[in-house]
Write a protein that holds these residues in place. Structure first.
Motif, PDB file in Angstrom:
ATOM      1  N   ALA A  97      -3.037  -3.979   2.620  1.00 21.40           N
ATOM      2  CA  ALA A  97      -2.998  -5.033   1.610  1.00 21.40           C
ATOM      3  C   ALA A  97      -1.617  -5.062   0.973  1.00 21.40           C
TER       4      ALA A  97
ATOM      5  N   SER B  88       0.859  -1.182   0.000  1.00 21.49           N
ATOM      6  CA  SER B  88       0.000   0.000   0.000  1.00 21.49           C
ATOM      7  C   SER B  88       0.894   1.231   0.000  1.00 21.49           C
TER       8      SER B  88
ATOM      9  N   ALA C 281      -9.256  -2.173  -0.025  1.00 14.79           N
ATOM     10  CA  ALA C 281      -7.874  -1.824   0.261  1.00 14.79           C
ATOM     11  C   ALA C 281      -7.139  -1.754  -1.065  1.00 14.79           C
TER      12      ALA C 281
ATOM     13  N   ARG D  55     -10.821  -6.289  -2.418  1.00 16.39           N
ATOM     14  CA  ARG D  55     -12.039  -6.240  -1.593  1.00 16.39           C
ATOM     15  C   ARG D  55     -12.261  -7.587  -0.922  1.00 16.39           C
TER      16      ARG D  55
ATOM     17  N   SER E  88      -3.539   0.853   3.664  1.00 13.71           N
ATOM     18  CA  SER E  88      -4.807   0.163   3.884  1.00 13.71           C
ATOM     19  C   SER E  88      -4.644  -1.302   4.263  1.00 13.71           C
TER      20      SER E  88
ATOM     21  N   LEU F  85      -4.408  -9.468   2.970  1.00 16.63           N
ATOM     22  CA  LEU F  85      -5.179  -8.315   3.434  1.00 16.63           C
ATOM     23  C   LEU F  85      -5.445  -8.453   4.925  1.00 16.63           C
TER      24      LEU F  85
ATOM     25  N   ASP G 132      -1.728   5.775   1.915  1.00 20.79           N
ATOM     26  CA  ASP G 132      -2.951   4.963   2.012  1.00 20.79           C
ATOM     27  C   ASP G 132      -2.886   4.011   3.208  1.00 20.79           C
TER      28      ASP G 132
ATOM     29  N   THR H 144      -7.045  -2.931  -6.641  1.00 15.35           N
ATOM     30  CA  THR H 144      -8.064  -2.829  -5.596  1.00 15.35           C
ATOM     31  C   THR H 144      -8.370  -4.222  -5.059  1.00 15.35           C
TER      32      THR H 144
END
Length: 367
Positions: free
Chosen positions: A74, A66, A166, A155, A72, A94, A70, A153
């Motif tokens: 992942a 990431s 993420a 999810r 996030s 993730l 960000d 991306t």
């Protein structure tokens, strides 16, 4: 700089700062003429949001992270062995709540589905993270799409619930994979990830070094500290007992707490036995050649002994959650502590220790 690196000072802190280097120096032989040839390990390379590391067998790992803005949680892992016919493998990890219901991951490049599985990928849950390997038959299409995309991306589908996305940054991915191709001697060959050509891929991977290893055993009899082994003097070490490990019928490895912090504790080691000055001499652990002249290779952070007694390990955490830092392992061949493993991750962006790139490996064989 991490909290632990600030709190650990002196020799222990220097060991944190200088473990990454290009060459591995022989560590314990009494004279240079008797030392084994210097071992080679590659450094970690950073290409924007991508980290790449390869070992002495040309096994490589590239990690897409990431972005720093960000974070996030992942990351994408691309790994490939050094053998000419080895295929790349991919997985996506993730951060996720434990006990997700039938979790799966849906992947998407920049709003387009090209090169990605059409259906969600089943995952394996491990604590607070989930990981999904990409099906082997879809790896080539994924890598082709990776070249032009800017972001992946990710999810998590938790049962019927679609969790907030993420993101894995693809900034630096092409340069990272070009570097991997070069390290594995694949550039310009049919097996290259990026720099493909018509040449066959036939470079043989180096053989794994083999280290004859003495079985070490913990001594829990609380023996008296021998002459030549200095007592702990740092205030932070009050709660840390000595570590005593039997190397042979006559030799013992002594570890004394040097400094301790919130999640890292450093031990200084000596080998005690007959014929040693003052009854004990500093143990020296084979490490990467250190640039700083005051670096101390007798200090190990968070030491532990493997169940089979063949490997003494360190686990240097860059921060408390353990998503960056360094781990290493040594085998005792009867004269020296020889390096058998070295993993490192400099970027603190959620990568689990099992996914850190390996920079050196050898096989410890019981004597």
């Amino acid at each position: 700089m991490s909290e632990a690196m600030i709190m650990l000072k002196g020799a222990a802190r220097r060991r944190f700062g200088h473990m990454l280097a290009l060459a591995l120096a022989a560590g314990c032989a009494p004279a240079a003429a008797e030392q084994a040839p210097a071992l080679q390990a590659q450094p970690l390379k950073q290409f924007k949001d991508w980290t790449v590391g390869c070992d002495n067998l040309r096994n490589c790992v590239a990690l897409g992270l990431s972005s720093e803005s960000d974070m996030s949680g992942a990351y994408l892992k691309i790994s490939r062995a050094g053998a000419a016919d080895a295929r790349p493998s991919l997985s996506v990890t993730l951060m996720a709540e434990p006990k997700s219901k039938a979790p799966a991951l849906r992947l998407q490049f920049d709003g387009a589905a090209a090169g990605l599985p059409e259906r969600p990928i089943p995952v394996r849950q491990d604590g607070d993270s989930v990981s999904a390997p990409l099906p082997p038959e879809q790896v080539d299409a994924f890598l082709a799409a990776l070249r032009t995309a800017k972001r992946l991306t990710v999810r998590l589908i938790d049962g019927k619930t679609l969790v907030d996305p993420a993101f894995v940054s693809l900034a630096g991915s092409a340069a990272a994979l070009l570097y991997m191709d070069a390290q594995q001697n694949r550039a310009g060959t049919v097996s290259a990830l990026i720099d493909k050509g018509a040449a066959p891929s036939n470079a043989a991977a180096p053989e794994e070094p083999s280290i004859p290893a003495v079985k070490m055993t913990m001594d829990r009899t609380e023996p008296k500290r021998p002459p030549g082994v200095a007592p702990a003097t740092d205030e932070s070490c009050k709660a840390y007992d000595p570590i005593v490990i039997r190397l042979s019928a006559t030799e013992t490895l002594w570890g004394i707490c040097d400094q301790a912090a919130a999640y890292n504790f450093a031990y200084r080691f000596w080998i005690a036995g007959p014929g040693r000055p003052k009854g004990a001499s500093a143990a020296v652990f084979e490490t990467p050649a250190l640039a700083a002249p005051d670096s101390d290779s007798s200090v190990v952070v968070n030491p532990s002994l493997s169940d089979n007694g063949l490997i003494l390990s360190s686990n240097n955490k860059g921060r408390g959650v353990g998503d960056c830092g360094e781990s290493a392992g040594w085998a005792y061949d009867g004269a020296q502590f020889r390096l058998v493993s070295l993993q490192r991750m400099d970027e603190c962006r959620g990568v689990a220790p099992d996914d850190w790139p390996t920079l050196y490996r050898a096989r410890a064989m019981a004597k």
